[in-house]
Scaffold this active site. Structure first.
Site, PDB file in Angstrom:
ATOM      1  NE  ARG A  67    -101.860 -36.026   7.883  1.00 45.73           N
ATOM      2  CZ  ARG A  67    -102.744 -35.041   7.911  1.00 45.73           C
ATOM      3  NH1 ARG A  67    -103.679 -34.938   7.008  1.00 45.73           N
ATOM      4  NH2 ARG A  67    -102.699 -34.136   8.870  1.00 45.73           N
ATOM      5  CE  LYS A 177     -96.649 -14.206  12.458  1.00 47.45           C
ATOM      6  NZ  LYS A 177     -96.844 -14.179  11.010  1.00 47.45           N
ATOM      7  CG  ASP A 206     -90.809 -12.169  15.163  1.00 49.14           C
ATOM      8  OD1 ASP A 206     -90.348 -11.799  14.066  1.00 49.14           O
ATOM      9  OD2 ASP A 206     -91.742 -11.580  15.729  1.00 49.14           O
ATOM     10  CG  HIS A 207     -89.420 -14.238   9.329  1.00 48.91           C
ATOM     11  ND1 HIS A 207     -90.758 -14.060   9.494  1.00 48.91           N
ATOM     12  CD2 HIS A 207     -89.077 -13.461   8.269  1.00 48.91           C
ATOM     13  CE1 HIS A 207     -91.205 -13.225   8.573  1.00 48.91           C
ATOM     14  NE2 HIS A 207     -90.204 -12.842   7.823  1.00 48.91           N
ATOM     15  CE  LYS A 211     -87.331  -9.786   7.686  1.00 40.14           C
ATOM     16  NZ  LYS A 211     -87.399 -10.228   6.301  1.00 40.14           N
ATOM     17  CD  GLU A 245     -96.047  -8.470   3.522  1.00 42.02           C
ATOM     18  OE1 GLU A 245     -95.543  -9.513   3.094  1.00 42.02           O
ATOM     19  OE2 GLU A 245     -96.972  -8.441   4.338  1.00 42.02           O
ATOM     20  CG  ASP A 264     -99.768 -12.014   9.057  1.00 38.72           C
ATOM     21  OD1 ASP A 264     -99.401 -13.143   9.417  1.00 38.72           O
ATOM     22  OD2 ASP A 264     -99.474 -11.522   7.947  1.00 38.72           O
ATOM     23  CG  HIS A 269     -92.942  -9.948  11.879  1.00 38.79           C
ATOM     24  ND1 HIS A 269     -92.408 -11.076  12.456  1.00 38.79           N
ATOM     25  CD2 HIS A 269     -93.658 -10.385  10.819  1.00 38.79           C
ATOM     26  CE1 HIS A 269     -92.800 -12.139  11.763  1.00 38.79           C
ATOM     27  NE2 HIS A 269     -93.558 -11.752  10.762  1.00 38.79           N
ATOM     28  CE  LYS A 369    -100.119  -9.927   4.212  1.00 44.32           C
ATOM     29  NZ  LYS A 369     -98.861 -10.625   3.982  1.00 44.32           N
TER      30      LYS A 369
HETATM   31  C1  BG6 Z   1     -95.035 -13.354   7.882  1.00 48.48           C
HETATM   32  C2  BG6 Z   1     -96.477 -13.025   7.649  1.00 48.48           C
HETATM   33  O1  BG6 Z   1     -94.809 -13.551   9.257  1.00 48.48           O
HETATM   34  O2  BG6 Z   1     -94.224 -12.292   7.418  1.00 48.48           O
HETATM   35  C3  BG6 Z   1     -96.719 -12.754   6.174  1.00 48.48           C
HETATM   36  O3  BG6 Z   1     -97.298 -14.087   8.083  1.00 48.48           O
HETATM   37  C4  BG6 Z   1     -95.770 -11.709   5.644  1.00 48.48           C
HETATM   38  O4  BG6 Z   1     -98.061 -12.350   5.948  1.00 48.48           O
HETATM   39  C5  BG6 Z   1     -94.334 -12.044   6.035  1.00 48.48           C
HETATM   40  O5  BG6 Z   1     -95.902 -11.653   4.238  1.00 48.48           O
HETATM   41  C6  BG6 Z   1     -93.412 -10.895   5.696  1.00 48.48           C
HETATM   42  O6  BG6 Z   1     -92.086 -11.301   5.869  1.00 48.48           O
HETATM   43  P1  BG6 Z   1     -90.905 -10.574   5.100  1.00 48.48           P
HETATM   44  O7  BG6 Z   1     -89.662 -11.239   5.609  1.00 48.48           O
HETATM   45  O8  BG6 Z   1     -91.137 -10.790   3.634  1.00 48.48           O
HETATM   46  O9  BG6 Z   1     -90.991  -9.123   5.464  1.00 48.48           O
END
Ligand code: BG6
Length: 517
Positions: A67, A177, A206-207, A211, A245, A264, A269, A369
């Site tokens: 935007r 996601k 899904d990141h 890895k 985390e 989340d 993951h 967290k």
């Molecule tokens: C994300 C979550 O998918 O993954 C976050 O939405 C989280 O809440 C993050 O902090 C963690 O990713 P990584 O790669 O730091 O383990």
């Protein structure tokens, strides 16, 4: 005949691996939501690092769509700032940057403004002519899922999507996601996605799958003769998975409060990790063969007995405390979090996979967290050796061997076993054999998004979640999430601790303990 030792590798094996990669054809990658945080912190720096490593094709073009009223020049300045701050391959190399910046463009627009799609279409056609992108399109929807339908409808209506069945240049869509917040909403999103695109054009990120250490799970299991024979209920006592985390919800309180840690992290993951750890060997190292096996694991997860929650699940929420020496405020005091929130910021749960390989082997899963540190770790706890031999030897305690896979940080794998302590008496102590990525490969692994973006350009969907995987994961968790939706409060834990004491009890009742990674 003498046996010569194999020659030492002359080059860095990690680099060699990268050099074997195919280089994709140049395409136009359109980022919807180009002014957002994900684009700034992850996507643009990852694209620059790919360029830096020589993995982007000449002519690769990136078009930001958002935007704010930017020019191409202003967008380039913004990208430069993102790369300076976040790229793995910092400091930015001027020569590489100059070339990379030539492929950056910007189109201003609202997601529901037909004119904007026209402008975008024209810009893309111009790029086809000037940069040799040949009509190939990647649409990255770095936007909240509420925008998926409108963007994909417009792309379809404006004739900006090709049909892979008909040949010609490809169109692919990359989505982030959350893929829904329960089974019904996930199905609806999937239905929308396949109205405009075919499933094989959809890349669900899904990141975790990007890895290196997660990808290594398949190599560890299936490229080595020593692990797989023991990878089953005969030898494995239980498996633990932790995604911890130290950070809280930061500025994402609004989103997180509607999700909670189970949606989340666990639904996506962690279930991806479970499926890679537990899957059967695929018939081929190919996207669908691998995903077929993964989805079978998720489908085999035993239905959660939601009427007996205390037996298998603990949910927690962080209260005031301190993390890594700094004071941390309670979750309920975070920005955009209601003071009476019941959202869980930590979950521990015991799951079973009801199939031949894993029957009755508990998988203990926890995510949270504001835990004491950031660590993602999988540990395989083997059944102890029979102990009659050492029963009367006081100094020897037969313990479980543990194979610990450190997904992050300090990426590596260690195997814990008992060894005799040197000396005249027979005493044993646990020792570890260590593999460290940093030591063995001497290079920092690429960022997850680098790998994933490259795979979308190559059209390989192995590292992306398939529709049925996502839906199977929601099917498993839905009853629990629905039960939580009806009431009950999470147990409080102090920020900086490993969750509420009930999370420890979950294992202690089974005569086990969480590994302290
Ligand atoms: C994300 C979550 O998918 O993954 C976050 O939405 C989280 O809440 C993050 O902090 C963690 O990713 P990584 O790669 O730091 O383990």
């Amino acid at each position: 005949m003498s046996l010569a030792a194999p020659p030492l590798p002359e080059t860095n094996p990690l680099r060699e691996g990268l050099e074997q990669e195919r280089v994709p054809d140049a395409s136009c990658l359109v980022i919807f939501g180009a002014s957002g945080d994900l684009t700034h912190r992850k996507l643009l720096p990852a694209l620059y690092s790919l360029a830096h490593d020589g993995l982007l094709p000449a002519g690769q073009t990136i078009v930001g769509f958002a935007r704010p009223d930017y020019t191409d020049e202003a967008f380039r300045a913004d990208v430069r700032e993102a790369c300076d701050k976040f790229a793995r391959t910092r400091p930015v190399d001027e020569a590489i940057w100059t070339n990379f910046a030539k492929g950056l463009f910007y189109v201003r627009g609202d997601f529901n403004e037909p004119e904007a799609y026209n402008r975008l279409k024209q810009k893309l056609e111009e790029c086809d002519r000037s940069r040799g992108t040949g009509g190939r399109r990647l649409y990255y929807l770095a936007v909240p899922p509420t925008f998926f339908p409108v963007i994909s409808d417009f792309l379809g209506a404006e004739g900006m999507v090709t049909d892979p069945e008909k040949g010609g240049p490809y169109t692919r869509v990359i989505i982030e996601k959350p893929f829904g917040r329960d089974l019904a909403s996930a199905k609806e999103l999937n239905r929308v996605a396949v109205t405009t695109f075919r499933e094989r054009q959809v890349f669900r990120i899904d990141h975790y799958l990007g890895k290196e250490t997660v990808q290594n799970l398949l190599v560890l299991r299936f490229a080595n003769g020593i692990f797989e024979p023991f990878w089953n209920r005969q030898y494995i006592d239980h498996v633990q998975l932790t995604v911890a985390e130290s950070i809280g919800v930061e500025k994402r309180g609004g989103y997180f409060d509607t999700a909670g840690i189970t949606r989340d992290i666990v639904q996506n993951h962690m279930l991806q990790l479970v499926s890679l750890i537990a899957m059967e060997p695929p018939v081929a190292f190919e996207a669908d063969a691998i995903r077929d096996e993964k989805v079978k694991v998720i489908r085999a997860l035993r239905t959660l007995p939601v009427d007996r929650q205390s037996e298998f699940v603990v949910r927690g929420q962080y209260d005031d405390g301190s993390v890594l020496g700094d004071k941390a405020a309670a979750y309920k005091k975070e920005v955009n979090v209601p003071a009476d929130s019941r959202t869980e910021t930590c979950v521990a749960l015991k799951a079973f996979i009801d199939n031949w390989r894993w029957a009755d082997v508990p998988f203990y899963i926890r995510a949270g967290k504001r835990l004491p540190k950031r660590v993602t770790d999988i540990s395989i706890h083997f059944r102890p050796a029979p102990s009659p031999l050492f029963r009367r030897v006081q100094g020897v305690h037969v313990q479980q061997n543990v194979l610990a896979i450190r997904i992050q940080p300090d990426e590596g794998i260690s195997l814990k076993f008992d060894s005799k302590v040197p000396g005249p008496t027979v005493r044993s102590a646990p020792v570890t054999m260590e593999f460290r990525y940093a030591t063995s490969f001497g290079a920092e692994p690429p960022e997850a998004y680098e790998r994933l973006l490259l795979e979308t350009m190559l059209g390989d969907s192995t590292l992306f979640a398939r529709r049925d995987e996502v839906e199977a994961a929601w099917s498993w968790l839905d009853p629990l999430l629905a039960a939580w939706g009806k009431g009950g409060d999470p147990a409080l834990y102090h920020a900086g601790t490993w969750g509420p004491p009930e999370a420890d009890l979950l294992l202690e009742r089974d005569g086990r303990r969480w590994r302290r990674p």
